[in-house]
Structure formats: structure tokens, C-alpha cells
Design an enzyme around this catalytic site. Structure first.
Site, mmCIF file in Angstrom:
data_model
loop_
_atom_site.group_PDB
_atom_site.id
_atom_site.type_symbol
_atom_site.label_atom_id
_atom_site.label_comp_id
_atom_site.label_asym_id
_atom_site.label_seq_id
_atom_site.Cartn_x
_atom_site.Cartn_y
_atom_site.Cartn_z
ATOM 1 C CB CYS A 1 68.446 -23.320 -64.833
ATOM 2 S SG CYS A 1 67.345 -23.773 -63.507
ATOM 3 N NE ARG B 1 70.601 -18.024 -67.087
ATOM 4 C CZ ARG B 1 69.834 -16.920 -67.145
ATOM 5 N NH1 ARG B 1 70.395 -15.760 -67.351
ATOM 6 N NH2 ARG B 1 68.540 -16.977 -67.003
ATOM 7 C CD1 TRP C 1 68.355 -20.596 -58.194
ATOM 8 C CD2 TRP C 1 70.405 -21.248 -57.644
ATOM 9 N NE1 TRP C 1 68.628 -20.077 -56.973
ATOM 10 C CE2 TRP C 1 69.877 -20.458 -56.593
ATOM 11 C CE3 TRP C 1 71.686 -21.757 -57.491
ATOM 12 C CZ2 TRP C 1 70.580 -20.180 -55.431
ATOM 13 C CZ3 TRP C 1 72.384 -21.483 -56.325
ATOM 14 C CH2 TRP C 1 71.836 -20.718 -55.326
ATOM 15 C CG ASN D 1 65.774 -20.627 -66.526
ATOM 16 O OD1 ASN D 1 65.577 -20.750 -65.315
ATOM 17 N ND2 ASN D 1 66.225 -19.502 -67.070
ATOM 18 N N GLY D 2 62.752 -21.877 -65.279
ATOM 19 C CA GLY D 2 61.570 -21.115 -64.890
ATOM 20 C C GLY D 2 60.788 -21.887 -63.843
ATOM 21 C CD GLU E 1 76.368 -2.237 -54.083
ATOM 22 O OE1 GLU E 1 75.175 -2.497 -53.786
ATOM 23 O OE2 GLU E 1 77.060 -2.972 -54.816
ATOM 24 C CE LYS F 1 78.532 -6.020 -54.735
ATOM 25 N NZ LYS F 1 77.247 -5.546 -54.746
ATOM 26 C CD GLU G 1 76.429 -9.603 -53.468
ATOM 27 O OE1 GLU G 1 75.673 -10.403 -54.049
ATOM 28 O OE2 GLU G 1 76.587 -8.446 -53.842
ATOM 29 C CG HIS H 1 67.761 7.514 -34.128
ATOM 30 N ND1 HIS H 1 66.978 8.296 -33.310
ATOM 31 C CD2 HIS H 1 68.365 8.362 -34.978
ATOM 32 C CE1 HIS H 1 67.075 9.567 -33.675
ATOM 33 N NE2 HIS H 1 67.918 9.630 -34.684
ATOM 34 C CE LYS I 1 75.762 -10.378 -62.407
ATOM 35 N NZ LYS I 1 76.341 -9.390 -61.473
HETATM 36 C C1 AGP Z 1 74.235 -7.550 -56.101
HETATM 37 O O1 AGP Z 1 75.628 -7.731 -55.936
HETATM 38 C C2 AGP Z 1 73.488 -8.866 -56.217
HETATM 39 N N1 AGP Z 1 74.017 -9.679 -57.244
HETATM 40 C C3 AGP Z 1 71.987 -8.665 -56.310
HETATM 41 O O2 AGP Z 1 71.558 -7.898 -55.221
HETATM 42 C C4 AGP Z 1 71.499 -7.996 -57.605
HETATM 43 O O3 AGP Z 1 71.864 -6.634 -57.613
HETATM 44 C C5 AGP Z 1 69.972 -8.100 -57.644
HETATM 45 O O4 AGP Z 1 69.611 -9.464 -57.696
HETATM 46 C C6 AGP Z 1 69.347 -7.378 -58.835
HETATM 47 O O5 AGP Z 1 69.804 -7.941 -60.035
HETATM 48 P P1 AGP Z 1 69.528 -7.142 -61.407
HETATM 49 O O6 AGP Z 1 70.300 -5.853 -61.319
HETATM 50 O O7 AGP Z 1 70.037 -8.043 -62.478
HETATM 51 O O8 AGP Z 1 68.057 -6.906 -61.499
#
Ligand code: AGP
Length: 615
Positions: free
Chosen positions: A2, A27, A75, A101-102, A488, A492, A495, A511, A610
Site C-alpha cells: 500500500c 503501490r 492493496w 503497509n505490510g 520479457e 509485457k 500484464e 518440443h 508496482k
Molecule cells: C514487470 O513489468 C512487473 N512489474 C514485475 O514483474 C516486476 O518486474 C517484479 O515484480 C519485480 O519487481 P522489482 O524489480 O521491483 O523487484
């Protein structure tokens, strides 16, 4: 995970807190709340929605003179995202207010004890349990707020970044952190608190990042007192000077943070190279590497631990370090590493990669490696973040704040750092002559301007996105350095557009995955001139013969693949080791424009946050 904002000072806190929460919505944003107080009373407003709805709810309330407040954008981890479960929470006797937060892992047993002592709960959250624990300790032991918070936190297992207020002492706030970041902004006659420094950037550049097990009591016109929760020892405050300005945070004219951050990549890479790439001298200067040069050059192996996009950058790092420096590298998902009782040698070097520097799994995995004697090297994008402070040494990507949930400039700057590390380690180990190194340094120095040239003409990618934005599935293929880029690119797309996508090493097609190929399957193939070119062309032919739709990422001027593929996107021709930095760019745009066409929320995709600061 959060976002928390708090303020104590002479100004009215509402605008400060609301604007601060809006900057922290990356967040978490499923519910929000605010407490505003003066010496006589406090008022709480909470909504099951974003900060904007909180601000609207506040506008319906009568204005009152307030000088202290706290806010929270949530969150959900315990309890659904409802108004009731939104923070701030109020203790049973109504004296105490908290934002947290936690995760309090032992909240169930604490809740049982408190229930047996007559406490009832208005929400399903672990945070409310913590607050009533503080009240219970205050009542039973007659303690002031600060001491009661300290005693309570000594009974807690889990992670917290929190702010607590006691209406019996309306001119102070107590803050504490373990595992969830907390930054304190220091201004004339006022203190600001944030989950990071973005909420108070325009108010002060002086910031203290609390360390784990640290707490502080904030009283205006009083010096900050930081204490260690476990030892009760006073802790000297280390005040940092913020470099980021507010403009870095705002979208800067782009429709989305993600698009802004894609276009920031040339500057982000320049900033990451700055002071480290000494082309004229033919040198690389990474102080943390120089200070531990022997450790690295004698390393038996390097472990790279990360999650998500950072894990993909780690895979590129593996190819770079093994190919140039000939040091064995293993890349692991931090979330798997931390629970599989891994074998860790004392001469292991463990590199933790994290944009936020707060990812719980990565932090936990690094702690395990550190406890077993490994040397921890951090690659983070946030100065003062937990992973950067846990590490024995490290180096920062200088991508600037990355607000879009989908990581873009963090990825290319992480690869840039790995490239510098690999080239420097190769030099140290005599694997690269000065002349060879110099050639790579000149090429590396020109990458930002090559990217700028590419960024000037990307409209054809929008056209391709229009042809495939209704696809249900997508395959991404790459070989060698570009296999991690295929992973990667798939991430992208997944997500931000919610299309199912998978990345594969191109040779893996036979395979199994080739069974998926038909006219409805778009296949993105990274087919750059340098790196297994002939092999990847034959993979393209296999796909074409099964009617797959081929979008090929090719080196400038490639005519052969152009004759085979349905669409091609040209990227600058470069040495094989530099192709990932270029080949990822079209994949970022493709995902971005497909997501826009599908009406998705690009910066705050569903179900995602994030920085995943809880398990
Ligand atoms: C990537 O686009 C995502 N936001 C997610 O996979 C992110 O890379 C992952 O949560 C790791 O975050 P960090 O680099 O802050 O540790």
C-alpha cells in the site's frame, strides 16, 4: 502492499495527503482513507475506491482547521477491498488511529488474545489487530504512545510501515518500519511521511529512510528521535538530499507513465552509464566492483536472484557474464530460492536485482544468502530502498522513478549495468584486451542515440498492434541473448493487455509449442543478424509452413526475413551482446499499443501492483 502519506506541521494536511496518495497509487489502489486532526478532535474518511473518490468524499465535509493527518491507499492482503477494511483504522477506545503497509503474520493469535480480553473488531484486517494490541498495552501498562508501539511491535511477526496517532497527545505521530519502506521528509516546522519520497518532493528534498526495526516520534519544532525497536538504542539520523524533482514524477506530457518511461530509456541509459563508462580512457568505473575486485575475480559462481522483469534482466546478465568473464552464473526466481533450502557457498556472489528494491521475495532470498555467508551485490533503481541497504555492496540503475506498473526503463538500465559488470570483469580476468574493450565501450556509448533514432519512427508498430489486438494468445521466440527478451516481451503483453502470451527459446518450438501454431497465432520472433541468425530463420520457415502469423524483429536492412514474415520491425544493427537493449523496445511498444486498443489501464493493470512488498 500500500501507499502511506502523513503530515504534521503548520499547513492544512488535506491537500498534501491527497496529492501524496495520488502519487503512490502505483503501490495499490483498491481503497483509500484519510484522518485529519487538530488539538481537539480528528475526523476519518474512507472509500472503497481510488484516491479520487476519497477526495470527492472529503469535499462534501465542512472544512475545519487541522494541522496533522495521515492517509492510505490500499492493496488488500487481509480482508477484501471494502470501506470497512480501508485504512486508517481506529482502536476500540477511539483514542488511536493507524495506517499500515505490510502483513502481520501472527495476527490471528494476537486477535484471539485480544478477543479474550474483550476487544471486538470492525474490520477483517491484520492492521486493526495491531492497533488494538497497541491500545491494550497502553491501557495495561500505562505507557505513552511511543513506548506502547515499541512494546507491541516486539510481539509482532511480519512486515510493517506504519503511522500511529493518539488523540490524547494530538501533536505527535509515531512511525515505524520493518520490511515495508518509510521515508520521512524534513521541512521547517513540519514533517512528512511517505512509503517513498514522491509524496513530498515539492515540499522538501531532505529525507530520512527508516531502516528495519527503527521507529521515530515526530513532533513539530522538535528534533527527530529515531530508536531501534529491539534494543531501544537511539539511532543517528542519516539525512539524504533528494535528487528527483516533481517533473520526473508527473507524466511529462505523455498519455501514460509507461509511454513516458519507454521514451526516457535513452536518458536513463545515459544516466546509468554516466561516470562509469570512461570511453576516452578505455575504462569502466564501478566503484562497488573495484572495492570488491578480488571477491568477484575469484568467485566460483555468481547467483542472480530476482522476480519478474528483473529476473529476465538477470538472465541477460547470465549470458553477458558467462560469455565475457567466463564466471559461472545461475539465475533463480527469488520466490523459489527462498523456500528450497538452497546450497550457498561462502565465496558465492549473489546479485539481487530489483527496480523497487522492496520486492519481498527478493529481499527474503538475499537475506537467506547473506545469513549463509554469501556476498550480496544489489542492483536497484531506488536509492535508500531496502535491498540496496541490505546489500554488502551494489550499484544503482539511474532510470529515475518508474511509475508504470509494467517495467520498461528499469529493464534496459538493468541490462546496461550487467553489460558494464560483464565487460569490466572480463577485463579484470584478462578475457578481453584493452583494444576489444575500447571497441565495446564506443558501441555502448552510442546506444542511447541509436535508441533515440529508433524512437523517432514507431508508427508502424501501432499498425501491427491494430492487426493483432484481438488475439487470444501470442508466442514470443528468441535465441541466445534474445531468449530472455522473448520472455520479457511476453510478460509485457500479458500484464497490460491481458492476452495470454508465452516466451520460448526458438529451438524449443519442436518440443511442443509448435502444435499451437495456426493462422490465429501471432508469433513474435527476434531474428537479429548477430546471434544464431540462420537457425532462427529456419524456425521462421517452420512457423510459416504452419500458417502462423509472423512479426519479426530484425536488424536494419534485413531483406531475407522480410520476405518470409508478415510484418518486420527493424532495430539498429549491433554486436550480439547489445541486441537485448534494442530488441526489447518494439516489444514494449507492441504491448503498449495493443493494451490501449483493448481499453486496458496501462499504468495500473488489474490485479497488479508496482512493487510486491508482501508474499
Ligand atoms: C514487470 O513489468 C512487473 N512489474 C514485475 O514483474 C516486476 O518486474 C517484479 O515484480 C519485480 O519487481 P522489482 O524489480 O521491483 O523487484
Amino acid at each position: 502492499m500500500c501507499g502511506i502519506v502523513a503530515y504534521i506541521g503548520e499547513e492544512h494536511p488535506e491537500k498534501i495527503i491527497i496529492e501524496g496518495l495520488q502519487r503512490l497509487e502505483y503501490r495499490g489502489y483498491d481503497s483509500a482513507g484519510i484522518m485529519l486532526a487538530n488539538s481537539d478532535s480528528y475526523d476519518i474518511t474512507k472509500v472503497a475506491g481510488k484516491v479520487e473518490s476519497l477526495s470527492n468524499a472529503l469535499s462534501e465535509k465542512p472544512a475545519a482547521k487541522m494541522h496533522i493527518g495521515m492517509g492510505h491507499t490500499r492493496w488488500a492482503t487481509h480482508g477484501k477491498p471494502t470501506q470497512n477494511n480501508a485504512h486508517p483504522h481506529v482502536s476500540q477506545n477511539g483514542d488511536l488511529v493507524l495506517v499500515h503497509n505490510g502483513i502481520i503474520e501472527n495476527y490471528s493469535s494476537l486477535k484471539e488474545e485480544l478477543t479474550n480480553r474483550g476487544y471486538s473488531f470492525q474490520s477483517d484486517t491484520d492492521s486493526e489487530v495491531l492497533l488494538n494490541l497497541i491500545e491494550d498495552i497502553q491501557n495495561r501498562e500505562g505507557l505513552k504512545l511511543g513506548k506502547a508501539v515499541q512494546v507491541a511491535l516486539q510481539q509482532v511477526i511480519g512486515a510493517y510501515g506504519l503511522v500511529v496517532y493518539d488523540r490524547k497527545k494530538p501533536n505527535e505521530l509515531v512511525v515505524a518500519r520493518l520490511g515495508s519502506p518509510l521515508a520521512i521528509g524534513i521541512a521547517e516546522g513540519a514533517y512528512f511521511v511517505g512509503s517513498d519520497a514522491t509524496p513530498f518532493l515539492e515540499h522538501t528534498r531532505k529525507v530520512i529512510y527508516l531502516e528495519d526495526y527503527e521507529m521515530a516520534i515526530l513532533r513539530t519544532h522538535k528534533d527527530l528521535q529515531i530508536r531501534n525497536i529491539k534494543t531501544d538504542h537511539k539511532v543517528a539520523a542519516y539525512v539524504e538530499e533528494l535528487k528527483w524533482n516533481l517533473e520526473n514524477i508527473q507524466k511529462g506530457g505523455y498519455e501514460h507513465f509507461m509511454l513516458k518511461e519507454i521514451y526516457e530509456q535513452p536518458e536513463a541509459i545515459r544516466n546509468t552509464l554516466r561516470g562509469r563508462l570512461l570511453t576516452k580512457e578505455g575504462k569502466i568505473q564501478i566503484s562497488a566492483l573495484n572495492q570488491h575486485r578480488d571477491k568477484f575475480s575469484n568467485a566460483r559462481r555468481i547467483l542472480i536472484l530476482a522476480c519478474g522483469t528483473s529476473w529476465h534482466a538477470g538472465l541477460v546478465g547470465e549470458y553477458l557474464i558467462e560469455s565475457f568473464a567466463r564466471i559461472p552464473v545461475e539465475v533463480e526466481y527469488a520466490s523459489e530460492f527462498r523456500y528450497r533450502d538452497p546450497i550457498i557457498y561462502k565465496d558465492d556472489i549473489v546479485i539481487g536485482v530489483s527496480q523497487s528494491g522492496e520486492t519481498a521475495d527478493t529481499l527474503a532470498a538475499l537475506k537467506i544468502a547473506q545469513e549463509q555467508g554469501a556476498f550480496i551485490f544489489g542492483i536497484c533503481n531506488v536509492v535508500g530502498a531496502s535491498i540496496s541497504r541490505l546489500a554488502d555492496a551494489g550499484t544503482f540503475t539511474h532510470a529515475g522513478p518508474e511509475i508504470g506498473v509494467a517495467s520498461t526503463k528499469a529493464f534496459t538500465t538493468q541490462i546496461t549495468v550487467f553489460t558494464l559488470l560483464a565487460l569490466e570483469l572480463a577485463r579484470i580476468k584478462g578475457q578481453l584486451s584493452d583494444a576489444e574493450l575500447r571497441n565495446y565501450l564506443f558501441e555502448l556509448e552510442n546506444i542511447p542515440q541509436e535508441i533515440e533514432a529508433f524512437l523517432e519512427d514507431i508508427d508502424h508498430i501501432k499498425t501491427i498492434a491494430e492487426s493483432y489486438h484481438t488475439a487470444d494468445n501470442c508466442l514470443y521466440l528468441g535465441r541466445g541473448y534474445n531468449f530472455p527478451v522473448a520472455l520479457e516481451g511476453a510478460l509485457k503483453l500479458k500484464e497490460i493487455s491481458y492476452i495470454h502470451a508465452e516466451g520460448y527459446p526458438a529451438a524449443e518450438m519442436k518440443h511442443g509449442p509448435i502444435a499451437l501454431i495456426d493462422e490465429n497465432m501471432p508469433v513474435i520472433v527476434i531474428a537479429t543478424r548477430k546471434g544464431h541468425y540462420e537457425k532462427i530463420v529456419s524456425n521462421i520457415e517452420e512457423i510459416k509452413s504452419r500458417k502462423g502469423k509472423i512479426i519479426a524483429i530484425v536488424s536494419e536492412g534485413d531483406e531475407a526475413v522480410k520476405a518470409l514474415a508478415d510484418h518486420v520491425i527493424e532495430i539498429p544493427l549491433s554486436s550480439e551482446c547489445f541486441t537485448p537493449i534494442f530488441s526489447t523496445l518494439p516489444l514494449q511498444f507492441l504491448a503498449y499499443y495493443i493494451a490501449i486498443l483493448r481499453g486496458c489501464n496501462v499504468d495500473q493493470p488489474r490485479n497488479l501492483a508496482k512493487s510486491v512488498t508482501v508474499e
